[in-house]
Scaffold this motif. Structure first.
Motif, PDB file in Angstrom:
ATOM      1  N   MET A   1       0.820  -1.197   0.000  1.00  0.00           N
ATOM      2  CA  MET A   1       0.000   0.000   0.000  1.00  0.00           C
ATOM      3  C   MET A   1       0.861   1.258   0.000  1.00  0.00           C
ATOM      4  N   GLN A   2       1.916   1.248   0.816  1.00  0.00           N
ATOM      5  CA  GLN A   2       2.779   2.423   0.901  1.00  0.00           C
ATOM      6  C   GLN A   2       3.527   2.651  -0.410  1.00  0.00           C
ATOM      7  N   GLN A   3       3.980   1.579  -1.062  1.00  0.00           N
ATOM      8  CA  GLN A   3       4.683   1.730  -2.327  1.00  0.00           C
ATOM      9  C   GLN A   3       3.768   2.288  -3.412  1.00  0.00           C
ATOM     10  N   THR A   4       2.528   1.858  -3.424  1.00  0.00           N
ATOM     11  CA  THR A   4       1.562   2.384  -4.392  1.00  0.00           C
ATOM     12  C   THR A   4       1.324   3.868  -4.151  1.00  0.00           C
ATOM     13  N   PHE A   5       1.167   4.242  -2.881  1.00  0.00           N
ATOM     14  CA  PHE A   5       0.973   5.646  -2.528  1.00  0.00           C
ATOM     15  C   PHE A   5       2.168   6.480  -2.972  1.00  0.00           C
ATOM     16  N   GLU A   6       3.384   5.993  -2.689  1.00  0.00           N
ATOM     17  CA  GLU A   6       4.588   6.724  -3.063  1.00  0.00           C
ATOM     18  C   GLU A   6       4.739   6.813  -4.575  1.00  0.00           C
ATOM     19  N   ALA A   7       4.365   5.766  -5.288  1.00  0.00           N
ATOM     20  CA  ALA A   7       4.460   5.779  -6.744  1.00  0.00           C
ATOM     21  C   ALA A   7       3.515   6.809  -7.361  1.00  0.00           C
ATOM     22  N   TRP A   8       2.397   7.067  -6.726  1.00  0.00           N
ATOM     23  CA  TRP A   8       1.442   8.051  -7.234  1.00  0.00           C
ATOM     24  C   TRP A   8       1.735   9.463  -6.764  1.00  0.00           C
ATOM     25  N   ILE A   9       2.090   9.611  -5.495  1.00  0.00           N
ATOM     26  CA  ILE A   9       2.190  10.951  -4.921  1.00  0.00           C
ATOM     27  C   ILE A   9       3.476  11.664  -5.316  1.00  0.00           C
ATOM     28  N   THR A  10       4.557  10.920  -5.535  1.00  0.00           N
ATOM     29  CA  THR A  10       5.830  11.563  -5.862  1.00  0.00           C
ATOM     30  C   THR A  10       5.756  12.363  -7.160  1.00  0.00           C
ATOM     31  N   PRO A  11       5.302  11.791  -8.280  1.00  0.00           N
ATOM     32  CA  PRO A  11       5.216  12.613  -9.499  1.00  0.00           C
ATOM     33  C   PRO A  11       4.224  13.767  -9.378  1.00  0.00           C
ATOM     34  N   ILE A  12       3.136  13.551  -8.637  1.00  0.00           N
ATOM     35  CA  ILE A  12       2.153  14.617  -8.460  1.00  0.00           C
ATOM     36  C   ILE A  12       2.751  15.778  -7.685  1.00  0.00           C
ATOM     37  N   MET A  13       3.467  15.477  -6.608  1.00  0.00           N
ATOM     38  CA  MET A  13       4.060  16.536  -5.789  1.00  0.00           C
ATOM     39  C   MET A  13       5.202  17.242  -6.523  1.00  0.00           C
ATOM     40  N   ILE A  14       6.008  16.494  -7.267  1.00  0.00           N
ATOM     41  CA  ILE A  14       7.089  17.126  -8.027  1.00  0.00           C
ATOM     42  C   ILE A  14       6.513  18.007  -9.131  1.00  0.00           C
ATOM     43  N   GLY A  15       5.465  17.543  -9.786  1.00  0.00           N
ATOM     44  CA  GLY A  15       4.795  18.365 -10.790  1.00  0.00           C
ATOM     45  C   GLY A  15       4.220  19.637 -10.196  1.00  0.00           C
ATOM     46  N   GLY A  16       3.616  19.518  -9.013  1.00  0.00           N
ATOM     47  CA  GLY A  16       3.097  20.701  -8.328  1.00  0.00           C
ATOM     48  C   GLY A  16       4.204  21.668  -7.948  1.00  0.00           C
ATOM     49  N   LEU A  17       5.320  21.137  -7.507  1.00  0.00           N
ATOM     50  CA  LEU A  17       6.463  21.980  -7.163  1.00  0.00           C
ATOM     51  C   LEU A  17       6.989  22.706  -8.400  1.00  0.00           C
ATOM     52  N   MET A  18       7.027  22.017  -9.529  1.00  0.00           N
ATOM     53  CA  MET A  18       7.487  22.657 -10.767  1.00  0.00           C
ATOM     54  C   MET A  18       6.527  23.763 -11.211  1.00  0.00           C
ATOM     55  N   LEU A  19       5.231  23.518 -11.085  1.00  0.00           N
ATOM     56  CA  LEU A  19       4.263  24.569 -11.408  1.00  0.00           C
ATOM     57  C   LEU A  19       4.423  25.765 -10.481  1.00  0.00           C
ATOM     58  N   PHE A  20       4.681  25.498  -9.205  1.00  0.00           N
ATOM     59  CA  PHE A  20       4.892  26.587  -8.252  1.00  0.00           C
ATOM     60  C   PHE A  20       6.157  27.374  -8.595  1.00  0.00           C
ATOM     61  N   MET A  21       7.212  26.686  -9.019  1.00  0.00           N
ATOM     62  CA  MET A  21       8.441  27.375  -9.414  1.00  0.00           C
ATOM     63  C   MET A  21       8.206  28.234 -10.657  1.00  0.00           C
ATOM     64  N   CYS A  22       7.364  27.743 -11.598  1.00  0.00           N
ATOM     65  CA  CYS A  22       7.019  28.564 -12.763  1.00  0.00           C
ATOM     66  C   CYS A  22       6.270  29.818 -12.330  1.00  0.00           C
ATOM     67  N   PHE A  23       5.374  29.686 -11.363  1.00  0.00           N
ATOM     68  CA  PHE A  23       4.668  30.857 -10.840  1.00  0.00           C
ATOM     69  C   PHE A  23       5.642  31.833 -10.196  1.00  0.00           C
ATOM     70  N   ILE A  24       6.620  31.328  -9.459  1.00  0.00           N
ATOM     71  CA  ILE A  24       7.610  32.197  -8.816  1.00  0.00           C
ATOM     72  C   ILE A  24       8.424  32.944  -9.865  1.00  0.00           C
ATOM     73  N   ILE A  25       8.832  32.267 -10.933  1.00  0.00           N
ATOM     74  CA  ILE A  25       9.596  32.914 -11.999  1.00  0.00           C
ATOM     75  C   ILE A  25       8.746  33.996 -12.663  1.00  0.00           C
ATOM     76  N   TRP A  26       7.482  33.665 -12.944  1.00  0.00           N
ATOM     77  CA  TRP A  26       6.586  34.649 -13.562  1.00  0.00           C
ATOM     78  C   TRP A  26       6.388  35.863 -12.656  1.00  0.00           C
ATOM     79  N   ASP A  27       6.188  35.619 -11.366  1.00  0.00           N
ATOM     80  CA  ASP A  27       5.999  36.720 -10.424  1.00  0.00           C
ATOM     81  C   ASP A  27       7.269  37.565 -10.314  1.00  0.00           C
TER      82      ASP A  27
END
Length: 69
Positions: free
Chosen positions: A1-27
Motif C-alpha cells: 500500500m505504501q509503495q503504491t501511494f509513493e508511486a502516485w504521490i511523488t510525481p504529483i508533488m514534483i509536478g506541483g512543485l514545478m508549477l509553483f516554481m514557474c509561478f515564482i519565476i513569472w511573479d
C-alpha cells in the motif's frame, strides 16, 4: 500500500512543485518589470534546472523500458 501511494504521490508533488516554481519565476519577472525578453530569459535560465530534471526522468524511463535506439 505504501509503495503504491509513493508511486502516485511523488510525481504529483514534483509536478506541483514545478508549477509553483514557474509561478515564482513569472511573479519575479512581473515584479521586476522585466519585459517580454527579460521574462523569456528568466524562464529559459531558471527553468533549465527543471528541464534537466524532466530529461533525466525521460532518459531513465527509456533505459529501463528498453526504449531508445
Amino acid at each position: 500500500m505504501q509503495q503504491t501511494f509513493e508511486a502516485w504521490i511523488t510525481p504529483i508533488m514534483i509536478g506541483g512543485l514545478m508549477l509553483f516554481m514557474c509561478f515564482i519565476i513569472w511573479d519575479l519577472a512581473r515584479e521586476s518589470k522585466a519585459g517580454r525578453f527579460g521574462t523569456i530569459m528568466l524562464f529559459v535560465v531558471l527553468g533549465a534546472g527543471m528541464l534537466g530534471y524532466i530529461l533525466k526522468v525521460v532518459i531513465t524511463w527509456m533505459l529501463e523500458n528498453g526504449g531508445g535506439v
